[in-house]
Structure formats: C-alpha cells, structure tokens
Design a protein around this motif. Structure first.
Motif, PDB file in Angstrom:
ATOM      1  N   PRO A  31      -6.272  14.845  -2.406  1.00  0.00           N
ATOM      2  CA  PRO A  31      -5.235  14.186  -3.096  1.00  0.00           C
ATOM      3  C   PRO A  31      -4.264  15.152  -3.595  1.00  0.00           C
ATOM      4  N   ARG A  72      -5.098   6.003   1.378  1.00  0.00           N
ATOM      5  CA  ARG A  72      -5.584   7.177   1.323  1.00  0.00           C
ATOM      6  C   ARG A  72      -6.486   7.214   2.910  1.00  0.00           C
ATOM      7  N   GLU A  73      -7.332   6.376   2.722  1.00  0.00           N
ATOM      8  CA  GLU A  73      -8.189   6.226   4.064  1.00  0.00           C
ATOM      9  C   GLU A  73      -7.422   6.019   5.276  1.00  0.00           C
ATOM     10  N   TYR A  82       1.517   6.670  -6.706  1.00  0.00           N
ATOM     11  CA  TYR A  82       0.374   7.445  -7.712  1.00  0.00           C
ATOM     12  C   TYR A  82       0.312   8.689  -7.101  1.00  0.00           C
ATOM     13  N   ASP A  83       0.553   9.138  -5.721  1.00  0.00           N
ATOM     14  CA  ASP A  83       0.307  10.454  -5.265  1.00  0.00           C
ATOM     15  C   ASP A  83       1.409  10.983  -5.044  1.00  0.00           C
ATOM     16  N   HIS A 117       0.770  -1.109  -0.181  1.00  0.00           N
ATOM     17  CA  HIS A 117       0.049   0.197   0.001  1.00  0.00           C
ATOM     18  C   HIS A 117       0.754   1.258   0.023  1.00  0.00           C
ATOM     19  N   ALA A 137      -5.968  -0.077  -7.436  1.00  0.00           N
ATOM     20  CA  ALA A 137      -7.222   0.665  -6.990  1.00  0.00           C
ATOM     21  C   ALA A 137      -7.408   0.761  -5.505  1.00  0.00           C
ATOM     22  N   ASN A 138      -7.722  -0.977  -5.304  1.00  0.00           N
ATOM     23  CA  ASN A 138      -7.923  -1.143  -3.794  1.00  0.00           C
ATOM     24  C   ASN A 138      -6.908  -0.683  -2.801  1.00  0.00           C
ATOM     25  N   ARG A 139      -5.615  -1.001  -3.142  1.00  0.00           N
ATOM     26  CA  ARG A 139      -4.450  -0.526  -2.129  1.00  0.00           C
ATOM     27  C   ARG A 139      -4.453   0.868  -2.067  1.00  0.00           C
ATOM     28  N   LEU A 140      -4.676   1.612  -3.143  1.00  0.00           N
ATOM     29  CA  LEU A 140      -4.308   3.175  -2.926  1.00  0.00           C
ATOM     30  C   LEU A 140      -5.713   3.660  -2.281  1.00  0.00           C
ATOM     31  N   LEU A 141      -6.928   3.083  -2.410  1.00  0.00           N
ATOM     32  CA  LEU A 141      -8.161   3.691  -1.543  1.00  0.00           C
ATOM     33  C   LEU A 141      -7.804   3.378  -0.186  1.00  0.00           C
ATOM     34  N   HIS A 142      -7.365   2.110   0.059  1.00  0.00           N
ATOM     35  CA  HIS A 142      -7.174   1.954   1.577  1.00  0.00           C
ATOM     36  C   HIS A 142      -5.949   2.642   2.071  1.00  0.00           C
TER      37      HIS A 142
END
Length: 401
Positions: free
Chosen positions: A291, A278-279, A249-250, A242, A271-276
């Motif tokens: 972002p 960021r959360e 990405y960021d 993650h 995409a799931n790793r990026l969302l987790h």
C-alpha cells in the motif's frame, strides 16, 4: 406568522458516531425515523440535510442517543471513582499513628543592609508587548477564494485519477466549487468543506451521463511515461465504486470510516471494495502490492500531469451566471405554463357535446332518394291520413243506465 427555528443537528460525523455507539445499523435507524437506508447514508455523509418532520424525528432520535451516551459515560465515570476510593481505603493502615508536632524554630529578624551611595539605580521594567490585533474577518468571496486556492489543484489531480481525462477533471472540480458557492453559508459552516467539494466533484466526474457527451468521442493523449500509462489504464478498468474507494483511501489518505461516509456505504462494504481494488491492481502490477508503494505511485501519476485550475473569480462568476440562467429558464417555463393554462381555459368548451355517430347502412332498407313529385296514389294516401284523426278514437264516457 413566524416560523419556528429548525431543530439543530450535530455534524455528519457526529451523527454516524452516535449511531455506531448505540450499536444501530443504518437500516435500523432508518426504520425508526421512517426513511430508507440510502437517505440515512446521505445524511451521515453530509450530502443532504433532513427537512420538515423527518428532521424533527431525526433530531429527537440523535438527542436521545446522545443523552444515553452521556448517561453511560457518567455511570462509567462514577464507577471508576468508587473503585479508586475503595482502593485508597484498602491502602490506609487500620490504626493511625499520631506523631508529635515538631518544634517550630524561631526566626531571627534579618538585618537590613545599609544603603550605599554608589549603588546603581534599579533597571526600569521593560514595556509589555502589545497584544496582537484580532484577525480581520474575511468576506464570503475572500473565504471562498482561499478555499479554492488551497484545495482546487489537488482536487483536479485526484479527479484525473478517476476519469483519466484532464478537461473533465477540471470541469468537475469547477462545477463542485460553483455548487459550493451557491450553498456557501452551509459549506462554510461544515467541519470539512474540502470533503464536501471533493464528494460533489467525484459524483459529477463519475456520472454515467458523461459518456454521452461529444467530448468522449475523442480520446485524450495518454501519459508519456509507460508506467504511468499502465497504472492509469489499470485504474480505469476498475468499477467506479472500487476506483473511488481506492483513490480516497490509498490516494487521498482517508481512513476507512471517512471513506465509507464519503462513498455512502457501510464500513464492511468499503473494506471489501478496497481489497478487491488492490487485488486487481496487484494482479496486473505486482510491484504495487504494497500500500505504501501504491500511495507513492498514485501521487506521482497525479503530479506528473500538467493540470491547471481556473482562477477563483472566474469560477464564482461562472456559478453566478449559471444560476441566473437557471432562474430565467424557470421563470420562462412558468410563464409559458401559465399562458398555456389560460389559453386552454379560454378556448375549452363549457358543456359536453356528444359526437355525431357516423351513418351506417342497414340491410334491407333502401337508400333515401331525393324528394320529387308525388304520384296519384301517394296523394290519395296523404289525403286519407290527413282526414283521419291522429289521436285515435274519442274517449268513451261511461254512462249510468
């Protein structure tokens, strides 16, 4: 005997694009080639290159996918041209009106002006600028030094966000560039040499064997700014995958397919790793939920640290020295193995000798005593045995009566 040249392969990004255009998953493509999905991910990310029969099968499959894509595009283009022709035919009137040709006016010859004696001479044409000389081809060392000077400082700062250790970040980038120098012809022809070095540096920095090094027993001083310290601790609490996805990405600014290719994962998993990630960051630092703000803070955190990179010649010399040491170690190991094999073949027995079983006491049998003088009875018994025939009675011959 000459070897046939290897089948050419498209770049890693083109391989991934051909597979996605054909609506094939990595598992389906791996089944058709006869490998595992992890090997296909490595091929599409450029980390490894297929060889031998697997390369031939992979190249034939990609060629087939490219031909199918070209056929689809040609068919689609032909359909578009037919539609345009049909539209033009509908727009034309049914009856064409013939218009009379307009009269062509006669042109009178122009009168030539008389030459004037006081006329100024025509200006001379300016000389054309000479074409610039062709760029001078760089040597491999110069090209490597240019790539290192351009990308090494940024890579050291990015790797620091992954590890939180300044010396480990510098060492990881140097090891990655040393690996690139060993494979320089391959890296120089790559469409994204910086991405190749970045992926190698991240793999080395996030290796689980790093925790067993003595350097990890001594923690490094944290950043001076409290906000930077909190953000760095939040990043280090994320799982390595993650954390790497978030930095790419960021932090670096790659898009989702490029991030997925570099992390050797599918696009939905990335995409799931990026969302987790960021959360998790927003849960501890709500101000970084945006972002754009997160990208700016990651850039500031990496820029505030005094991170240095070694000079390119030192990195090249270190890589060459490491390669020489590995070569010498391999030669020494080979010589030792040959010597051990020869010594074993020299001293090994040539025939099998069964081992002598140890003696065991049998119940009821007395122990054997040392020989001594025979008694009268034993002498008489020995003489009796010697006098008698040892082979039994004589054979009886049948006689005719």
């Amino acid at each position: 005997m000459t070897r046939s040249p290897a089948t050419p392969l498209p770049p890693p990004k083109a391989r991934r694009r051909l597979r996605e255009t054909a609506a094939l998953t990595q598992t389906q493509l791996a089944t058709r080639v006869g490998v595992t999905p992890g090997i296909v991910r490595a091929w599409e990310s450029g980390r490894t290159t297929p060889r031998g029969r697997k390369r031939e099968a992979y190249a034939r499959l990609l060629k087939t996918l490219a031909e199918e894509e070209a056929a689809r595009q040609a068919k689609q283009k032909q359909q578009e041209q037919q539609e345009q022709q049909e539209q033009q035919e509908h727009q034309k009137p049914d009856e064409k009106q013939e218009s009379a040709p307009a009269p062509v006016p006669k042109l009178e010859p122009e009168s030539k002006p008389e030459p004037q004696s006081d006329a100024k001479p025509a200006p001379e044409p300016e000389p054309e600028p000479r074409p610039e000389s062709a760029p001078v081809a760089l040597t491999p060392a110069q090209a490597f030094d240019a790539l290192y000077a351009f990308s090494a400082p940024a890579l050291v700062r990015q790797t620091f966000l992954l590890t939180g250790r300044r010396e480990q970040a510098r060492e990881s980038v140097e090891r990655a560039f040393q690996a690139a120098w060993e494979r320089w012809p391959e890296v120089a022809r790559d469409r994204d040499p910086v991405g190749w070095v970045r992926a190698t540096a991240y793999e080395y920095a996030l290796s689980p064997w790093q925790r067993f090094r003595p350097r990890h027993r001594h923690p490094e001083p944290p950043p001076a700014d409290p906000g930077d310290r909190t953000l760095l601790n939040t990043l280090l609490r994320l799982p390595p995958r993650h954390r790497r996805t978030l930095v790419l990405y960021d932090g670096v600014g790659l898009d989702l397919p490029e991030t997925a290719a570099e992390t050797e994962a599918s696009t939905p998993a990335t995409a799931n790793r990026l969302l987790h990630a960021r959360e998790a960051v927003a849960g501890r630092l709500p101000a970084l939920a945006d972002p754009q703000v997160l990208h700016r803070r990651l850039t500031e955190l990496a820029s505030n640290e005094r991170l240095r990179a070694a000079e390119p010649p030192a990195v090249r010399r270190g890589g060459e020295r490491r390669a020489r040491l590995r070569t010498r170690a391999a030669i020494a190991f080979t010589v030792a193995l040959i010597g051990t094999t020869a010594l074993t073949a020299r001293t090994a027995p040539t025939h099998y000798e069964p081992p002598v079983s140890p003696g065991q006491a049998v119940r009821g049998v007395p122990h054997r005593v040392a020989p001594g003088a025979l008694s009268d009875e034993e002498l008489e018994l020995r003489q009796k045995l010697r006098d008698q025939m040892q082979d039994g009675p004589e054979r009886l011959l049948p006689r005719l009566e």
